[in-house]
Design a protein around this motif. Sequence first.
Motif: not given
Length: 460
Positions: A235-248, A74-80
């Motif tokens: 808190y949102s699941w929109k804008n591909s946020i979960p996908w980007e956070v998890f994949t990165v 969550f930290g590195i994925g979110g930071a990116s």
Amino acid sequence: MLVETKNDALFSSMPIGKAIFSLAVPTIISQLITVVYNMADTFFIGRLNDPSQVAAATIAMPVFMFLTALANLFGIGGASVISRSLGVGNTKRAKQCAAFCIWTAAGVALLYGMVAFLVRTPLYHLLGAGPDTWQHLERYLFWTVTIGAIPTVMNGTLAHLIRAEGYSRQASFGVAFGGILNIILDPLFIFTFHLEIRGAAMATMLSNLIAFFYYGVLLYHIRKRTIITPSIKEYSWKNSIPWEVFTVGLPSAIMMFMSTLSNGVLNNIVASNSTEAIAGMGIAKKVDLLAFAIAQGMTQGTLPLIAYNYSSGNHKRMTSAIRRMFFVSVGMAILGTIFLYAEAQWITNLFIADEKTIAFGSRYMQILSLVCPSAAFNFGIITIFQAVGKKIQPMLLSFIRKGTMDVPLMLLINAKYGVENILWATPIADLIALCIALGMFIPFIRSIKRNGAEKKEMQV
């Protein structure tokens, strides 16, 4: 029109050396302190001169370190995502990403702590615990994982997220504060309160909890000028946020998970030899983390700078940051190898007085020290791919480094050359991983430079 944050100049216009210094140096210091406090547990437990307690702390390491995997997810994925969003002026998406990472990380950490407790009996068998280490292991994991999962995961997650906006010094202070506090509490709980390994675990949990409160106070203090927010409204699941956070972020989590798997296999093999062997391995692995700390701090500190300039299109500044990152991290890793190899026996002797444990520990430390330069390259390449939002490359490299090639090599080397040589699997596997990483990285960086040259021609 792009919306600039207060720290935008740090990423976009500050001289590259000064920008890296501002971002990476506090991160390196916090990484070093984190390693020192990880070593402190082993050091103070070793002062009890009981190999079974040192061995229990070693066996517990994969389960505890998986909390770092969750923090990195969550930290590195979110930071990116946050840095790239700020690079194009999308502060709304950056806020939503921060809230998503904070609340989801807390929920996953709670779940992990509960599951680790409920399946503890088969888990301890899987880790290689025996009659002499079982009770010590149970005490250690109860406080560090069952009780301490949330503050441990949240500290790492928040440090990465806050650093992504440019608050590197404040983020690193929280990490360092928790580490220093743990070093102070360890001897108090272990010796003064006579709690032994349970005391070390309680000290770790309390220091992480207090550091977690620090981050809460920090976010409240800067709430009017930061996009890092725990507001549930964002808190949102929109804008591909979960996908980007998890994949990165997943490659960093996979790296830690595969390391956990690798350490679990290694613990089982070494534990079947002797308690002294696994205690020596635990000391070697903890000390060896010191050499990796600078490389990890340098790459994690530089990630927001690379991500921001990649998304904003300033590829010249991005490649300059990459060159500086590799120069420092690999150079320091080489110095770490030389020191650890030369002083392995003296360092091991600082932790414990048992002769058999010292013999195993110094041998393992010399072997592991050889990994430092290749690991610095591998960390850097994986971080660069994560910073620019690549998914496949960092995922594949994370799988390769640990838990795949090194496990069969461990089994082969142990069968042919004995347990004292088993850790040769690590430098061999890491060198192979480096060759594959360079095969992916060189074409990528060439394409970046080629695109930059084409843009210049078009402008002319």
